[in-house]
Design a protein around this motif. Structure first.
Motif, PDB file in Angstrom:
ATOM      1  N   THR A   1      38.802  32.580  28.291  1.00  0.00           N
ATOM      2  CA  THR A   1      39.170  31.665  29.376  1.00  0.00           C
ATOM      3  C   THR A   1      38.832  32.271  30.727  1.00  0.00           C
ATOM      4  O   THR A   1      38.334  31.580  31.613  1.00  0.00           O
ATOM      5  N   SER A   2      39.101  33.551  30.891  1.00  0.00           N
ATOM      6  CA  SER A   2      38.807  34.176  32.179  1.00  0.00           C
ATOM      7  C   SER A   2      37.304  34.234  32.425  1.00  0.00           C
ATOM      8  O   SER A   2      36.857  34.063  33.565  1.00  0.00           O
ATOM      9  N   ARG A   3      36.495  34.447  31.365  1.00  0.00           N
ATOM     10  CA  ARG A   3      35.042  34.456  31.531  1.00  0.00           C
ATOM     11  C   ARG A   3      34.532  33.069  31.920  1.00  0.00           C
ATOM     12  O   ARG A   3      33.663  32.925  32.775  1.00  0.00           O
ATOM     13  N   VAL A   4      35.081  32.026  31.298  1.00  0.00           N
ATOM     14  CA  VAL A   4      34.664  30.658  31.616  1.00  0.00           C
ATOM     15  C   VAL A   4      35.045  30.328  33.062  1.00  0.00           C
ATOM     16  O   VAL A   4      34.255  29.783  33.828  1.00  0.00           O
ATOM     17  N   VAL A   5      36.251  30.670  33.442  1.00  0.00           N
ATOM     18  CA  VAL A   5      36.717  30.399  34.810  1.00  0.00           C
ATOM     19  C   VAL A   5      35.873  31.167  35.807  1.00  0.00           C
ATOM     20  O   VAL A   5      35.458  30.647  36.841  1.00  0.00           O
ATOM     21  N   ASP A   6      35.564  32.451  35.517  1.00  0.00           N
ATOM     22  CA  ASP A   6      34.750  33.256  36.431  1.00  0.00           C
ATOM     23  C   ASP A   6      33.339  32.699  36.565  1.00  0.00           C
ATOM     24  O   ASP A   6      32.722  32.798  37.632  1.00  0.00           O
ATOM     25  N   SER A   7      32.820  32.104  35.507  1.00  0.00           N
ATOM     26  CA  SER A   7      31.463  31.558  35.604  1.00  0.00           C
ATOM     27  C   SER A   7      31.421  30.285  36.444  1.00  0.00           C
ATOM     28  O   SER A   7      30.449  30.035  37.147  1.00  0.00           O
ATOM     29  N   PHE A   8      32.466  29.483  36.362  1.00  0.00           N
ATOM     30  CA  PHE A   8      32.491  28.255  37.166  1.00  0.00           C
ATOM     31  C   PHE A   8      33.004  28.492  38.584  1.00  0.00           C
ATOM     32  O   PHE A   8      32.544  27.881  39.529  1.00  0.00           O
ATOM     33  N   ILE A   9      33.969  29.364  38.719  1.00  0.00           N
ATOM     34  CA  ILE A   9      34.568  29.646  40.028  1.00  0.00           C
ATOM     35  C   ILE A   9      34.405  31.131  40.301  1.00  0.00           C
ATOM     36  O   ILE A   9      35.200  31.945  39.838  1.00  0.00           O
ATOM     37  N   PRO A  10      33.364  31.522  41.033  1.00  0.00           N
ATOM     38  CA  PRO A  10      33.163  32.947  41.301  1.00  0.00           C
ATOM     39  C   PRO A  10      34.267  33.476  42.205  1.00  0.00           C
ATOM     40  O   PRO A  10      34.838  32.746  43.021  1.00  0.00           O
ATOM     41  N   ALA A  11      34.564  34.744  42.054  1.00  0.00           N
ATOM     42  CA  ALA A  11      35.609  35.376  42.865  1.00  0.00           C
ATOM     43  C   ALA A  11      35.144  35.444  44.309  1.00  0.00           C
ATOM     44  O   ALA A  11      34.004  35.796  44.605  1.00  0.00           O
ATOM     45  N   ALA A  12      36.028  35.094  45.233  1.00  0.00           N
ATOM     46  CA  ALA A  12      35.692  35.091  46.656  1.00  0.00           C
ATOM     47  C   ALA A  12      35.824  36.489  47.213  1.00  0.00           C
ATOM     48  O   ALA A  12      36.700  37.249  46.829  1.00  0.00           O
ATOM     49  N   ASP A  13      34.924  36.816  48.127  1.00  0.00           N
ATOM     50  CA  ASP A  13      35.011  38.116  48.787  1.00  0.00           C
ATOM     51  C   ASP A  13      36.192  38.098  49.744  1.00  0.00           C
ATOM     52  O   ASP A  13      36.596  37.057  50.268  1.00  0.00           O
ATOM     53  N   ASP A  14      36.724  39.269  50.005  1.00  0.00           N
ATOM     54  CA  ASP A  14      37.845  39.362  50.931  1.00  0.00           C
ATOM     55  C   ASP A  14      37.418  38.977  52.341  1.00  0.00           C
ATOM     56  O   ASP A  14      38.191  38.403  53.099  1.00  0.00           O
TER      57      ASP A  14
END
Length: 180
Positions: free
Chosen positions: A14-27
């Protein structure tokens, strides 16, 4: 396979799927977004302080004033019927409603249509009946009395040949004659 390992594998997927659709935002991007939000809030707060406010007054009109000039402290409560700090807002005007009066002197029955139109427009009409014979005078008078009744106006006899027809909202009163 245990329940814990199955659960951890599902979490990873689930975390891989979420990371692929919603990339982590830079600070840095988040801080820029936060600063922009703060600037927007400051501008809207400033706009609200300098906004022009309109209030209804007793005579049916409105009064406009800048709310920045009437700032209130947080300890006073504002209500719709009060101005800034709980003080009643009252505005008086010296403007008098304009009354128009037209004089008509009909020569036949067909001439009274304009008088009725003017009554409908809120214009008082004084009708002089001296140019009409008795039968036409009666017809014209009946027609105008009916129109005045339908429009909720008033009719007052000024003299033996003049009648004043006033529209709704116009008060007509007679002053008593003075004894010399």
């Amino acid at each position: 396979m245990g329940a814990n390992s199955l659960l951890s594998r599902v979490k990873d997927m689930t975390s891989r799927v979420v990371d692929s659709f919603i990339p982590a935002a830079d600070d840095d991007e988040y801080e820029e977004y936060e600063e922009e939000q703060q600037r927007t809030e400051q501008i809207s707060a400033q706009t609200q302080r300098t906004a022009v406010t309109e209030r209804r007054v007793a005579n049916g009109g409105t009064v406009s004033f800048s709310s920045a000039a009437y700032s209130t402290s947080s300890s006073t409560q504002r209500t719709p019927s009060t101005g800034d700090g709980g003080t009643p807002l009252t505005v008086h005007t010296t403007k008098v409603a304009e009354l128009k009066v037209r004089i008509h002197r009909p020569r036949r029955y067909d001439d009274v249509g304009t008088a009725v139109i003017q009554l409908k427009q809120g214009i008082a009409v004084a009708v002089n009946f001296d140019c009409l014979n008795d039968s036409e005078r009666r017809r014209v008078c009946d027609f105008l009395n009916g129109a005045c009744y339908v429009l909720h106006g008033t009719a007052r006899m000024v003299s033996s040949s003049i009648i004043l027809y006033a529209p709704k909202g116009v008060e007509v009163s007679e002053t008593p004659a003075r004894a010399h």
